[in-house]
Design a protein around this motif. Structure first.
Motif, PDB file in Angstrom:
ATOM      1  N   MET A 179       0.823  -1.213   0.000  1.00 41.01           N
ATOM      2  CA  MET A 179       0.000   0.000   0.000  1.00 41.01           C
ATOM      3  C   MET A 179       0.855   1.259   0.000  1.00 41.01           C
ATOM      4  O   MET A 179       0.604   2.204  -0.750  1.00 41.01           O
ATOM      5  CB  MET A 179      -0.933  -0.006   1.216  1.00 41.01           C
ATOM      6  CG  MET A 179      -2.058  -1.026   1.128  1.00 41.01           C
ATOM      7  SD  MET A 179      -3.345  -0.764   2.370  1.00 41.01           S
ATOM      8  CE  MET A 179      -2.422  -0.991   3.883  1.00 41.01           C
ATOM      9  N   PHE A 180       1.905   1.289   0.840  1.00 37.37           N
ATOM     10  CA  PHE A 180       2.755   2.477   0.907  1.00 37.37           C
ATOM     11  C   PHE A 180       3.661   2.590  -0.311  1.00 37.37           C
ATOM     12  O   PHE A 180       4.061   3.696  -0.699  1.00 37.37           O
ATOM     13  CB  PHE A 180       3.580   2.459   2.193  1.00 37.37           C
ATOM     14  CG  PHE A 180       2.809   2.895   3.398  1.00 37.37           C
ATOM     15  CD1 PHE A 180       2.620   4.245   3.664  1.00 37.37           C
ATOM     16  CD2 PHE A 180       2.242   1.973   4.258  1.00 37.37           C
ATOM     17  CE1 PHE A 180       1.897   4.666   4.772  1.00 37.37           C
ATOM     18  CE2 PHE A 180       1.513   2.375   5.367  1.00 37.37           C
ATOM     19  CZ  PHE A 180       1.334   3.728   5.628  1.00 37.37           C
ATOM     20  N   SER A 181       3.986   1.459  -0.935  1.00 34.20           N
ATOM     21  CA  SER A 181       4.793   1.501  -2.155  1.00 34.20           C
ATOM     22  C   SER A 181       4.062   2.250  -3.252  1.00 34.20           C
ATOM     23  O   SER A 181       4.677   2.928  -4.083  1.00 34.20           O
ATOM     24  CB  SER A 181       5.118   0.082  -2.631  1.00 34.20           C
ATOM     25  OG  SER A 181       5.901  -0.608  -1.687  1.00 34.20           O
ATOM     26  N   GLY A 182       2.742   2.126  -3.269  1.00 36.06           N
ATOM     27  CA  GLY A 182       1.957   2.832  -4.271  1.00 36.06           C
ATOM     28  C   GLY A 182       2.053   4.343  -4.143  1.00 36.06           C
ATOM     29  O   GLY A 182       1.833   5.073  -5.124  1.00 36.06           O
ATOM     30  N   LEU A 183       2.408   4.829  -2.945  1.00 36.30           N
ATOM     31  CA  LEU A 183       2.538   6.275  -2.744  1.00 36.30           C
ATOM     32  C   LEU A 183       3.863   6.802  -3.279  1.00 36.30           C
ATOM     33  O   LEU A 183       3.955   7.957  -3.713  1.00 36.30           O
ATOM     34  CB  LEU A 183       2.436   6.614  -1.249  1.00 36.30           C
ATOM     35  CG  LEU A 183       1.094   6.320  -0.556  1.00 36.30           C
ATOM     36  CD1 LEU A 183       1.207   6.600   0.931  1.00 36.30           C
ATOM     37  CD2 LEU A 183      -0.020   7.169  -1.177  1.00 36.30           C
ATOM     38  N   PHE A 184       4.897   5.958  -3.265  1.00 39.40           N
ATOM     39  CA  PHE A 184       6.243   6.411  -3.610  1.00 39.40           C
ATOM     40  C   PHE A 184       6.720   5.954  -4.986  1.00 39.40           C
ATOM     41  O   PHE A 184       7.658   6.515  -5.531  1.00 39.40           O
ATOM     42  CB  PHE A 184       7.237   5.942  -2.542  1.00 39.40           C
ATOM     43  CG  PHE A 184       6.913   6.441  -1.162  1.00 39.40           C
ATOM     44  CD1 PHE A 184       7.150   7.763  -0.818  1.00 39.40           C
ATOM     45  CD2 PHE A 184       6.349   5.600  -0.211  1.00 39.40           C
ATOM     46  CE1 PHE A 184       6.850   8.243   0.457  1.00 39.40           C
ATOM     47  CE2 PHE A 184       6.041   6.066   1.064  1.00 39.40           C
ATOM     48  CZ  PHE A 184       6.291   7.391   1.395  1.00 39.40           C
ATOM     49  N   ASN A 194       5.764   5.617  -8.801  1.00 39.53           N
ATOM     50  CA  ASN A 194       4.785   6.096  -9.771  1.00 39.53           C
ATOM     51  C   ASN A 194       4.508   5.080 -10.877  1.00 39.53           C
ATOM     52  O   ASN A 194       3.466   5.116 -11.514  1.00 39.53           O
ATOM     53  CB  ASN A 194       5.264   7.415 -10.390  1.00 39.53           C
ATOM     54  CG  ASN A 194       5.346   8.527  -9.360  1.00 39.53           C
ATOM     55  OD1 ASN A 194       4.505   8.595  -8.463  1.00 39.53           O
ATOM     56  ND2 ASN A 194       6.341   9.391  -9.470  1.00 39.53           N
ATOM     57  N   HIS A 252      -4.966   1.144  -9.532  1.00 38.11           N
ATOM     58  CA  HIS A 252      -4.410   0.897  -8.189  1.00 38.11           C
ATOM     59  C   HIS A 252      -3.827  -0.514  -8.060  1.00 38.11           C
ATOM     60  O   HIS A 252      -4.251  -1.292  -7.207  1.00 38.11           O
ATOM     61  CB  HIS A 252      -5.495   1.099  -7.136  1.00 38.11           C
ATOM     62  CG  HIS A 252      -6.241   2.380  -7.272  1.00 38.11           C
ATOM     63  ND1 HIS A 252      -5.689   3.596  -6.919  1.00 38.11           N
ATOM     64  CD2 HIS A 252      -7.483   2.657  -7.746  1.00 38.11           C
ATOM     65  CE1 HIS A 252      -6.561   4.562  -7.154  1.00 38.11           C
ATOM     66  NE2 HIS A 252      -7.659   4.016  -7.655  1.00 38.11           N
ATOM     67  N   GLU A 309      -2.544  -1.538  -4.560  1.00 39.95           N
ATOM     68  CA  GLU A 309      -3.611  -1.870  -3.612  1.00 39.95           C
ATOM     69  C   GLU A 309      -4.195  -3.238  -3.892  1.00 39.95           C
ATOM     70  O   GLU A 309      -4.546  -3.980  -2.966  1.00 39.95           O
ATOM     71  CB  GLU A 309      -4.701  -0.797  -3.650  1.00 39.95           C
ATOM     72  CG  GLU A 309      -4.329   0.519  -2.982  1.00 39.95           C
ATOM     73  CD  GLU A 309      -3.432   1.392  -3.857  1.00 39.95           C
ATOM     74  OE1 GLU A 309      -3.100   0.977  -4.989  1.00 39.95           O
ATOM     75  OE2 GLU A 309      -3.057   2.492  -3.412  1.00 39.95           O
TER      76      GLU A 309
END
Length: 459
Positions: free
Chosen positions: A15-20, A22, A94, A97
């Motif tokens: 989940m956090f990898s998706g924030l960093f 692209n 996503h 996710e």
């Protein structure tokens, strides 16, 4: 325990990898690293090296069979990510996710496989189920998928209520949620509470594994969900629930009363009949595979019916054979635009290697000798024969296996013996190499099933 913790942690990492990150293509790589970490962690579990060395007051049991079964599921997950990871990325915006939800499902599968307490079984099944409701409706543009997700959620919630009520009745009978306390109930002590509890738990678990007559959600959900997630739901998830099903009945109710065996026998017969007969009339290969998965659940139910040592061997081999073959088929199917039988016409001429792998996978599902599916069916049926009761059920299963050959061979016939406008499939060389590896594993296990079964003794 390593699998339960690592999969939950890696779900959060995804989940956090998706924030960093692209790039959507990075999701497959991160997921593959996590799956390999799960495999290593589970091997350490088999060797007795755990991150947290605790059974949590006896609520978990680290038996060899459960840990080895989880190893098979993790290997199936690795193959799934390698073959279908890019297709997960193509579902929506996503992918990180989506993979996170898959890892949370694996955490629930660990609880279901290693539970020693009915509440842990309930929690594990819910952790497995809830992410699937989301994955089913992951493609927001697909109205059929949205409908399938809503139907799955409503029916799943209803079955959850039945499961919880059944557990409450069993608690009333045993005075505890611990499986060993249930095992202390003798045949003479079987009360109405016990019988009602067993039946309600059986019904709820039958719903989760899509056994008849509680299968009605399966075709619509499998057909409506994105094909790449249908592959995951029909294989790894189904096998995970089955190990919980088997462990509960073999550890708590084996040898206590034959009254529940008649119920399992009826459910098994209905599942085999409805799954196979309905699959014959399907015109979509994807929908045919949905009904086929119902029929395959009927064979896996023999392990629950028999509740003996052969049951464990049979279910372990069946999970490997079924998961690898079905994941291989869906990996190709998801890349096709036409899911009908006609869509496979002439495939062997343009994609001979892919057609060969698909043939091996379909032959395994049909239970043809020299494939893993043959010995998988042999062991579960042998487990039923060993009980010495309900031999008519075994004969009926053999007849239904013969029926399944018809609809599996329809696809093989289309690929090799029918002319038509063949679909253009853009398949990379690594993808084809992985398909060949899947076919090789199926054949090796079909010739030497002891390579897997002996691990029950080795570890």
């Amino acid at each position: 325990m390593n699998l339960i913790l690592l999969s939950a942690i890696w779900g959060i990492v995804m989940m956090f990898s998706g924030l960093f990150l692209n790039s959507k293509s990075a999701a497959k790589t991160v997921a593959l690293v996590g799956a390999v970490a799960l495999l290593i962690g589970n091997i350490f579990d088999l060797s007795g090296k755990m991150i947290i060395n605790s059974d949590f007051k006896g609520m978990l049991q680290y038996e060899r069979f459960g840990l080895l079964f989880l190893t098979v599921l993790i290997l199936a997950l690795i193959i799934y990510i390698l073959l279908s990871g890019k297709d997960v990325e193509a579902v929506g915006k996503h992918p990180f996710e989506y993979f996170a939800l898959i890892f949370f499902v694996m955490s629930g599968a660990g609880l279901v496989a290693l539970f020693n307490n009915l509440l842990i079984l309930f929690i594990g099944i819910e952790i497995v189920s809830i992410p699937l409701y989301i994955l089913t409706g992951a493609d927001k543009r697909n109205l059929k998928g949205n409908e399938a997700a809503l139907k799955y959620f409503l029916m799943g919630s209803f079955s959850t209520g039945i499961l919880l009520m059944g557990i409450a009745f069993l608690y009333g009978a045993a005075g505890s949620f611990q499986v060993e306390r249930l095992a202390m109930i003798t045949s003479e002590d079987f009360t109405a509470f016990t019988t009602i509890g067993i039946v309600m738990v059986m019904v709820a678990l039958a719903f989760k594994v899509s056994a008849a007559p509680f299968h009605f959600w399966t075709p619509d959900v499998y057909d409506g969900a994105p094909t790449v997630f249908t592959s995951f739901m029909a294989t790894i998830v189904k096998a995970a629930i089955f190990i919980g099903f088997l462990n509960l009945f073999i550890n708590a109710f084996a040898g206590k009363s034959d009254s529940w065996k008649l119920t399992v026998a009826i459910i098994t017969a209905l599942t085999l009949f409805i799954g196979n007969i309905t699959a014959v009339y399907q015109q979509s290969v994807k929908r045919m595979l949905a009904y086929s998965s119902i029929a395959q659940a009927g064979f896996m139910l023999f392990a629950v019916f028999a509740v003996n040592d052969l049951s464990k061997q049979g279910l372990l081999l069946y999970a490997a054979a079924y998961c690898f073959a079905t994941i291989g088929i869906f990996a190709v199917l998801v890349k096709m635009k036409d899911y009908t039988f006609e869509g496979f016409n002439g495939l062997a001429k343009k994609q001979p290697l892919v057609a060969f792998v698909l043939t091996v996978c379909f032959l395994s599902l049909a239970g043809i000798p020299l494939t893993a599916g043959f010995f998988a069916k042999y062991f579960v049926l042998a487990a039923a024969v060993k009980t010495g009761t309900y031999l008519w059920l075994v004969i009926f299963a053999v007849v239904m296996a013969a029926v399944s050959v018809y609809y599996y061979f329809r696809v093989i016939q289309a690929m090799y013996f029918k002319e038509g406008e063949t679909q253009e499939l853009e398949l990379a060389t690594p993808f084809k190499a992985l398909l060949v590896l899947v076919a090789a594993v199926i054949i090796v296990l079909g010739v030497y099933p002891s390579l897997l079964l002996d691990m029950l003794i080795f570890f």
